[in-house]
Design a protein around this motif. Structure first.
Motif, PDB file in Angstrom:
ATOM      1  N   ALA A  47       0.819  -1.213   0.000  1.00 11.97           N
ATOM      2  CA  ALA A  47       0.000   0.000   0.000  1.00 11.97           C
ATOM      3  C   ALA A  47       0.853   1.263   0.000  1.00 11.97           C
ATOM      4  O   ALA A  47       0.365   2.341  -0.354  1.00 11.97           O
ATOM      5  N   MET A  48       2.130   1.143   0.363  1.00  9.09           N
ATOM      6  CA  MET A  48       3.013   2.301   0.367  1.00  9.09           C
ATOM      7  C   MET A  48       3.587   2.605  -1.022  1.00  9.09           C
ATOM      8  O   MET A  48       4.195   3.659  -1.218  1.00  9.09           O
ATOM      9  N   ASP A  49       3.407   1.723  -1.981  1.00  9.98           N
ATOM     10  CA  ASP A  49       3.979   1.918  -3.312  1.00  9.98           C
ATOM     11  C   ASP A  49       3.518   3.198  -4.015  1.00  9.98           C
ATOM     12  O   ASP A  49       4.346   3.887  -4.621  1.00  9.98           O
ATOM     13  N   PRO A  50       2.216   3.561  -4.004  1.00 12.33           N
ATOM     14  CA  PRO A  50       1.836   4.818  -4.657  1.00 12.33           C
ATOM     15  C   PRO A  50       2.528   6.042  -4.037  1.00 12.33           C
ATOM     16  O   PRO A  50       2.947   6.954  -4.757  1.00 12.33           O
ATOM     17  N   ALA A  51       2.683   6.049  -2.720  1.00  9.06           N
ATOM     18  CA  ALA A  51       3.367   7.164  -2.058  1.00  9.06           C
ATOM     19  C   ALA A  51       4.854   7.164  -2.409  1.00  9.06           C
ATOM     20  O   ALA A  51       5.453   8.226  -2.618  1.00  9.06           O
ATOM     21  N   LYS A  52       5.426   5.985  -2.491  1.00 10.19           N
ATOM     22  CA  LYS A  52       6.848   5.871  -2.851  1.00 10.19           C
ATOM     23  C   LYS A  52       7.086   6.400  -4.268  1.00 10.19           C
ATOM     24  O   LYS A  52       8.031   7.156  -4.507  1.00 10.19           O
ATOM     25  N   LEU A  53       6.222   6.036  -5.183  1.00 12.82           N
ATOM     26  CA  LEU A  53       6.339   6.500  -6.558  1.00 12.82           C
ATOM     27  C   LEU A  53       6.156   8.018  -6.644  1.00 12.82           C
ATOM     28  O   LEU A  53       6.908   8.713  -7.332  1.00 12.82           O
ATOM     29  N   ALA A  54       5.167   8.538  -5.937  1.00 13.14           N
ATOM     30  CA  ALA A  54       4.921   9.983  -5.962  1.00 13.14           C
ATOM     31  C   ALA A  54       6.100  10.751  -5.370  1.00 13.14           C
ATOM     32  O   ALA A  54       6.494  11.797  -5.890  1.00 13.14           O
ATOM     33  N   ALA A  55       6.676  10.239  -4.285  1.00 11.91           N
ATOM     34  CA  ALA A  55       7.826  10.904  -3.668  1.00 11.91           C
ATOM     35  C   ALA A  55       9.033  10.865  -4.601  1.00 11.91           C
ATOM     36  O   ALA A  55       9.762  11.851  -4.733  1.00 11.91           O
ATOM     37  N   ALA A  56       9.240   9.745  -5.274  1.00 11.38           N
ATOM     38  CA  ALA A  56      10.367   9.629  -6.203  1.00 11.38           C
ATOM     39  C   ALA A  56      10.195  10.579  -7.395  1.00 11.38           C
ATOM     40  O   ALA A  56      11.154  11.233  -7.818  1.00 11.38           O
ATOM     41  N   GLU A  57       8.985  10.675  -7.917  1.00  9.70           N
ATOM     42  CA  GLU A  57       8.727  11.597  -9.025  1.00  9.70           C
ATOM     43  C   GLU A  57       8.944  13.045  -8.593  1.00  9.70           C
ATOM     44  O   GLU A  57       9.508  13.849  -9.329  1.00  9.70           O
ATOM     45  N   ALA A  58       8.489  13.379  -7.392  1.00 12.93           N
ATOM     46  CA  ALA A  58       8.661  14.743  -6.883  1.00 12.93           C
ATOM     47  C   ALA A  58      10.141  15.057  -6.694  1.00 12.93           C
ATOM     48  O   ALA A  58      10.598  16.165  -7.004  1.00 12.93           O
ATOM     49  N   ALA A  59      10.905  14.109  -6.201  1.00 17.13           N
ATOM     50  CA  ALA A  59      12.339  14.331  -6.011  1.00 17.13           C
ATOM     51  C   ALA A  59      13.035  14.539  -7.357  1.00 17.13           C
ATOM     52  O   ALA A  59      13.930  15.386  -7.475  1.00 17.13           O
ATOM     53  N   GLN A  60      12.617  13.797  -8.368  1.00 18.42           N
ATOM     54  CA  GLN A  60      13.196  13.982  -9.705  1.00 18.42           C
ATOM     55  C   GLN A  60      12.846  15.370 -10.255  1.00 18.42           C
ATOM     56  O   GLN A  60      13.666  16.024 -10.884  1.00 18.42           O
ATOM     57  N   THR A  61      11.629  15.798 -10.003  1.00 18.11           N
ATOM     58  CA  THR A  61      11.185  17.106 -10.487  1.00 18.11           C
ATOM     59  C   THR A  61      11.966  18.242  -9.831  1.00 18.11           C
ATOM     60  O   THR A  61      12.280  19.242 -10.471  1.00 18.11           O
ATOM     61  N   TYR A  62      12.296  18.077  -8.552  1.00 18.60           N
ATOM     62  CA  TYR A  62      12.976  19.130  -7.798  1.00 18.60           C
ATOM     63  C   TYR A  62      14.487  18.884  -7.700  1.00 18.60           C
ATOM     64  O   TYR A  62      15.113  19.235  -6.709  1.00 18.60           O
ATOM     65  N   GLY A  63      15.067  18.283  -8.687  1.00 15.49           N
ATOM     66  CA  GLY A  63      16.517  18.150  -8.765  1.00 15.49           C
ATOM     67  C   GLY A  63      17.135  17.223  -7.739  1.00 15.49           C
ATOM     68  O   GLY A  63      18.202  17.495  -7.212  1.00 15.49           O
ATOM     69  N   GLY A  64      16.482  16.118  -7.451  1.00 13.67           N
ATOM     70  CA  GLY A  64      17.049  15.128  -6.533  1.00 13.67           C
ATOM     71  C   GLY A  64      16.794  15.415  -5.072  1.00 13.67           C
ATOM     72  O   GLY A  64      17.401  14.792  -4.204  1.00 13.67           O
TER      73      GLY A  64
END
Length: 150
Positions: A47-64
């Motif tokens: 159940a944590m996978d959607p949050a993990k994916l969203a956090a990873a995408e956000a980190a990529q968007t904001y330069g790591g």
């Protein structure tokens, strides 16, 4: 001389078989219960996978680097064994920020109000290292965690 052949089992033989089955059941039942709780804990991890994916995408968007937790949007799952998933970010948009995803269990006495955390650390290149563990307070018992979380 007529001797009758014995057919069937004696009472003592049947009692020994019943005792052996009872001992095996007494050993197997607690192990089976642990396996069912571990399966339910795996659902919490998934159940944590959607949050993990969203956090990873956000980190990529904001330069790591992870942005503030209010910036990270994801669909929060609610299942039979998961009451909620939340994201918290320490020191948003800094070099030392960390995202912590916390999932809370329900539906089983071993999991109700117990938590599992997934801690993500982003480096300068945008790679994220995720570490799964039982929460420091109100955490799921470690024997119920999957091997990837122990």
């Amino acid at each position: 001389m007529n001797t009758a052949m014995q057919k069937g089992f004696t009472l003592i033989e049947l009692m020994i078989v019943v005792a052996i089955i009872g001992i095996l059941a007494a050993v197997a039942l607690p192990a089976y219960q642990d396996y069912t709780v571990r399966a339910k804990t795996s659902e919490i991890i998934l159940a944590m996978d959607p949050a993990k994916l969203a956090a990873a995408e956000a980190a990529q968007t904001y330069g790591g680097q992870f942005p503030s937790d209010s910036t990270i949007n994801f669909s929060q799952p609610s299942t039979k064994y998961v009451s909620g998933v939340a994201i918290g970010v320490s020191s948003p948009l800094t070099a030392s920020n960390v995202a912590v995803i916390t999932a809370t269990g329900r539906g089983d006495t071993a999991l109700t109000a117990k938590k599992v955390t997934l801690t993500g650390t982003a480096d300068a290149t945008g790679n994220i290292t995720w570490v799964c563990a039982s929460a420091a307070t109100d955490g799921v018992d470690k024997k119920y965690l999957p091997a990837s979380c122990q």
